[in-house]
Structures are given as C-alpha cells and as structure tokens.
Motif scaffolding. Structure first.
Motif, PDB file in Angstrom:
ATOM      1  N   ARG A  10       0.841  -1.212   0.000  1.00 25.74           N
ATOM      2  CA  ARG A  10       0.000   0.000   0.000  1.00 25.74           C
ATOM      3  C   ARG A  10       0.869   1.252   0.000  1.00 25.74           C
ATOM      4  O   ARG A  10       0.564   2.235  -0.665  1.00 25.74           O
ATOM      5  N   CYS A  39      -5.993  -3.280  -2.319  1.00 27.55           N
ATOM      6  CA  CYS A  39      -4.943  -2.455  -2.927  1.00 27.55           C
ATOM      7  C   CYS A  39      -5.368  -1.946  -4.303  1.00 27.55           C
ATOM      8  O   CYS A  39      -5.012  -0.834  -4.697  1.00 27.55           O
ATOM      9  N   GLU A  42      -7.385   0.993  -3.570  1.00 25.66           N
ATOM     10  CA  GLU A  42      -6.490   2.082  -3.150  1.00 25.66           C
ATOM     11  C   GLU A  42      -5.827   2.729  -4.370  1.00 25.66           C
ATOM     12  O   GLU A  42      -5.740   3.948  -4.486  1.00 25.66           O
ATOM     13  N   PHE A  45      -7.880   5.072  -6.134  1.00 22.47           N
ATOM     14  CA  PHE A  45      -7.974   6.377  -5.481  1.00 22.47           C
ATOM     15  C   PHE A  45      -6.740   7.226  -5.784  1.00 22.47           C
ATOM     16  O   PHE A  45      -6.820   8.426  -5.995  1.00 22.47           O
ATOM     17  N   GLU A  82     -12.893   8.705   1.604  1.00 20.84           N
ATOM     18  CA  GLU A  82     -12.012   8.397   2.718  1.00 20.84           C
ATOM     19  C   GLU A  82     -12.767   8.372   4.047  1.00 20.84           C
ATOM     20  O   GLU A  82     -12.343   7.748   4.995  1.00 20.84           O
ATOM     21  N   ALA A  89      -7.332   6.133   8.115  1.00 18.65           N
ATOM     22  CA  ALA A  89      -7.037   6.735   6.818  1.00 18.65           C
ATOM     23  C   ALA A  89      -5.672   7.409   6.799  1.00 18.65           C
ATOM     24  O   ALA A  89      -4.923   7.273   5.840  1.00 18.65           O
ATOM     25  N   ILE A  92      -2.715   4.966   6.344  1.00 18.64           N
ATOM     26  CA  ILE A  92      -2.504   4.194   5.108  1.00 18.64           C
ATOM     27  C   ILE A  92      -2.496   5.070   3.869  1.00 18.64           C
ATOM     28  O   ILE A  92      -2.167   4.610   2.802  1.00 18.64           O
ATOM     29  N   ARG A  93      -2.848   6.325   3.981  1.00 19.11           N
ATOM     30  CA  ARG A  93      -2.953   7.126   2.775  1.00 19.11           C
ATOM     31  C   ARG A  93      -1.796   8.116   2.639  1.00 19.11           C
ATOM     32  O   ARG A  93      -1.962   9.184   2.110  1.00 19.11           O
TER      33      ARG A  93
END
Ligand SMILES: [Zn+2]
Length: 221
Positions: A10, A39, A42, A45, A82, A89, A92-93
């Motif tokens: 990630r 993933c 993700e 995004f 999100e 959030a 992991i972002r």
C-alpha cells in the motif's frame, strides 16, 4: 521483508501510480494487485491524483495555469471516499496525502504566475512643484501616468474641514479637464488620489480650487 507485505505494498501505490518504481519492485506490486482487491481500490484512489501531478512541475510555474475544472470535484470525491475509513485513513494514505500537497504547491505557484502576469508593476511617480495660494495650506503632488489618464497624488494639510475642493488639469491649449473633488480635513495630513482622463503627455498643469472657485494650490509641469 516488510515491503512485500500488504501494508508495504500500500505504501508503494503512490510511486506505482507515478511509474517511479524500479522494475523488480513494480512487478511485485503488480503481482500483489492481482490478488488484493483492497490495494486495487487504493490504486483507484491514488491514480487520478497521479495523473494531475504534472501540473505541480515547478518548470511550469512560469506558464499560466490551466486547472482542470474537475479537480475540485476529484479532491472532494476523495475526501468523501475516505470518510468511512477515517480512523486508519491517515496511516494508510500517506502517498495520497503527498500527492495532494504537491498539487496544492503547484497551484500556489500558478497563482503567483497569474499574479505576475496580470497585476501591473508599480509605476514611477513623477514629483511636481506646487504653489500654495492660501497661508494655511501646504501641499505636495506626484503624477502617475496611467494609460487611461494622469493621476494626481496630492498630499497636504490645511484644506478646511468640511469644505469641498475641486481638482482640474490643464492641457497645452489651456482647456480644463476635471480630476475630481475632495473634502478638506483641516490640520490632519491628507493623501488624495485625483484621476483625470487627460493623458500625461497632454497635461501641463493643475489647480485645486475652493468652493468659490479661487485656486488654493497650483502646479505647472
Ligand atoms: Zn494489498
């Protein structure tokens, strides 16, 4: 190796979307994506932000920005997406947050370029001599040669409080051109911008007259 774990993958998705991974690492992320729906989501995004990242290129800061109209919607959509996972959030972002910050920096530079392109540079002021015809009045004046006419920046004291004064510019033939009015404020120092449609190269002098039409300040240039 932690880089091959789900969490490690990630963390690499931002670089993956930007095609900045070395081939071996890129292949590992691709293989993980095949088997990991989280993933893939993700990446879905991250990718739109990565597509916009070239706008943040500092080399483009001197060009006029063309922000894509959908950008605001994309950012809002990302924030909405999100929200349900907000508790984790921000952990992991990381790559997404980095992209957003880069985009904002890019637009800041674009705004500066826009400002430089459309806000005119300060014009030089031309000081001109003035003569006061009233013992109580002292005044100094500077001219600003705008493209649409000349501006008189008048600084003075002693214009009688509450009285109206009128500014008039003259061209070479002696024709009067109105340059506005102001109300005196007495002993306080007053700075007044008086504008006229007469161009600087056609202007040869000005007068400030009181309510009776008598000149209290005059200038020739
Ligand atoms: Zn995964």
């Amino acid at each position: 190796m932690s880089g091959d774990s789900h969490g490690g993958m990630r963390d690499l998705l931002g670089a993956y979307a930007l095609d900045m991974l070395e081939p071996g690492r890129r292949a590992a992320v691709s293989a993980h994506l095949d088997g990991c729906a989280a993933c893939r989501a993700e990446l879905g995004f991250v990718a739109p932000a990565a597509e916009l990242l070239p706008l943040a290129d500092p080399d483009r800061a001197s060009a006029l920005p063309e922000p894509p109209p959908e950008l605001g919607e994309r950012i809002l959509a990302g924030v909405r997406a999100e929200r349900p996972a907000r508790a984790r959030a921000w952990r992991i972002r990381g790559p997404v947050a980095a992209c957003a910050a880069a985009l904002l920096v890019g637009f800041g530079a674009g705004a500066a370029a826009w400002h430089a392109a459309f806000v005119p540079a300060p014009v030089p002021l031309e000081g001109v001599a003035t003569t006061a015809h009233d013992d109580g009045i002292s005044a100094e004046a500077e001219l600003v040669p705008h493209t649409w006419g000349v501006e008189i920046r008048l600084t003075g004291t002693g214009f009688r409080e509450g009285r109206t004064y009128r500014a008039t510019l003259f061209d070479g033939s002696g024709t009067a051109h109105p340059a506005g009015e102001f109300v005196g404020v007495g002993g306080d120092r007053m700075v007044c911008n008086l504008n006229s449609a007469l161009l600087r190269q056609d202007a040869v002098g000005f007068e400030i007259t009181d309510e009776s039409g008598e000149p209290v300040v005059s200038s020739s240039f």
